[in-house]
Write an enzyme that holds these catalytic residues in place. Structure first.
Site, PDB file in Angstrom:
ATOM      1  N   GLN A  70      33.540   5.455  49.568  1.00 19.54           N
ATOM      2  CA  GLN A  70      32.500   6.432  49.227  1.00 19.54           C
ATOM      3  C   GLN A  70      32.331   7.431  50.361  1.00 19.54           C
ATOM      4  OE1 GLN A  70      30.622   6.787  46.256  1.00 19.54           O
ATOM      5  NE2 GLN A  70      30.202   8.718  47.315  1.00 19.54           N
ATOM      6  N   ASP A 100      20.318   7.220  47.712  1.00 21.66           N
ATOM      7  CA  ASP A 100      20.991   6.178  46.924  1.00 21.66           C
ATOM      8  C   ASP A 100      19.909   5.265  46.353  1.00 21.66           C
ATOM      9  OD1 ASP A 100      22.972   4.609  45.798  1.00 21.66           O
ATOM     10  OD2 ASP A 100      23.461   3.537  47.639  1.00 21.66           O
ATOM     11  N   ARG A 113      36.664  -5.021  45.484  1.00 23.46           N
ATOM     12  CA  ARG A 113      35.235  -4.671  45.388  1.00 23.46           C
ATOM     13  C   ARG A 113      34.494  -5.990  45.204  1.00 23.46           C
ATOM     14  NH1 ARG A 113      31.935  -0.158  43.772  1.00 23.46           N
ATOM     15  NH2 ARG A 113      30.125  -0.798  42.540  1.00 23.46           N
ATOM     16  N   CYS A 129      25.539   8.781  45.569  1.00 29.78           N
ATOM     17  CA  CYS A 129      26.835   8.148  45.306  1.00 29.78           C
ATOM     18  C   CYS A 129      26.954   7.637  43.873  1.00 29.78           C
ATOM     19  CB  CYS A 129      27.088   7.015  46.302  1.00 29.78           C
ATOM     20  SG  CYS A 129      25.984   5.610  46.111  1.00 29.78           S
TER      21      CYS A 129
END
Length: 297
Positions: free
Chosen positions: A131, A218, A101, A256
């Site tokens: 995701q 988002d 990440r 998300c």
């Protein structure tokens, strides 16, 4: 193989991963265990902080009988003190899967090029394919497939770009609403068209939501964009992009997470009966378990 973008999978491979995820989710609900990672280790590289990515991957590895190691920015020398390719080659001698990440997408590309074990993109500034796996699993559960229309309302960010490609892969009807200047990259739209179909693109959130089954939003300001915060908040709020109960209407709400309540979505909308964000968040765990078993098969 590596999983750096959602379209690294074919439609058939994606269906396989999602079916594995569903089976593992059902096994977990029955109190059954799986040993797909028995004796195996997941190395987790984090340049960006996370709640869902870290906990879902670490818990997933444990539930599959494996072990996960957290490698934060102060734990390893990724990109500072050691070239990315050297980290990739060294970690490959220790672990069975690498999840990263990070900020720069080229870093996961380089990890994938030099590692001799599968590399998973846990998020970059360009893409968030894990995701999208959870998103597609959530939609498939709700609609018994992908016969649904989804309206993305917000920034054309990494989450949106991966979802655009995932929607194209499975044939999901998608409309993307962003303010002028904040849309999806043309290269991503072209890739979506090659996969199946590019989404309809509009700048009016109300028009996007009309006729949709799901509204997906988002944050307006992603990690690393703090210097643009005031400008983006002004642009999105003036254009009416906040998801309220009135805008939501009867659509299911996806996000998300983490959500900036009071910015891209109101507290009332997020807490409404239409919200399925917690199912979506849980499905990060199951989708990633499906992915790990697929990559290690």
């Amino acid at each position: 193989m590596n999983f750096l973008n959602i379209d690294d999978l074919t439609r058939e491979e994606l269906d396989d991963v999602l079916t594995r995820a569903t089976d593992l989710k059902e096994r977990t609900a029955r109190g059954k265990t799986a040993e797909a990672m028995d004796g195996k280790t997941l190395g987790m590289i984090f340049e960006k902080p996370s709640t869902r990515t870290r906990v879902s991957f670490e818990t997933g590895a444990t539930q599959l009988g494996g072990h996960a190691i957290f490698l934060g920015p102060d734990d390893i020398h990724l990109g500072h003190g050691e070239p990315v390719r050297d980290t990739a080659r060294a970690l490959s001698r220790y672990v069975d899967v690498i999840m990263a990440r990070v900020f720069d997408h080229t870093d996961v590309v380089e990890l994938g090029e030099y590692a001799t074990v599968p590399v998973v993109n846990g998020l970059t500034d360009d893409a968030h394919p894990c995701q999208t796996l959870a998103d597609l699993l959530t939609i498939r559960e709700r609609f018994d497939g992908f016969d649904a229309r989804v309206a993305w309302v917000g920034d054309g960010n990494n989450v949106c770009q991966s979802f655009v490609l995932g929607a194209a892969l499975v044939g999901l009807d998608l409309v993307v609403a962003t303010p002028e200047g904040y849309g999806v990259d043309d290269a991503v739209l072209n890739r979506a068209a090659e996969l199946g179909s590019a989404p309809e693109v509009v700048t009016d959130p109300e028009a996007a939501v009309d006729g949709a089954d799901v509204l997906y939003t988002d944050v307006w300001v992603s990690m690393g964009e703090e210097s643009e915060r005031a400008e983006k908040l002004d642009a999105f709020s003036r254009a009416g992009f906040q998801v309220t109960e009135d805008l939501l209407n009867d659509q299911l709400l996806m996000h998300c997470l983490p959500a900036h309540r009071g910015e891209e979505v109101t507290d009332a909308a997020l807490e409404s009966d239409n919200s399925i964000v917690w199912d979506q968040a849980e499905n990060r765990l199951h989708a990633q378990k499906g992915l790990l078993t697929y990559l290690l098969a």
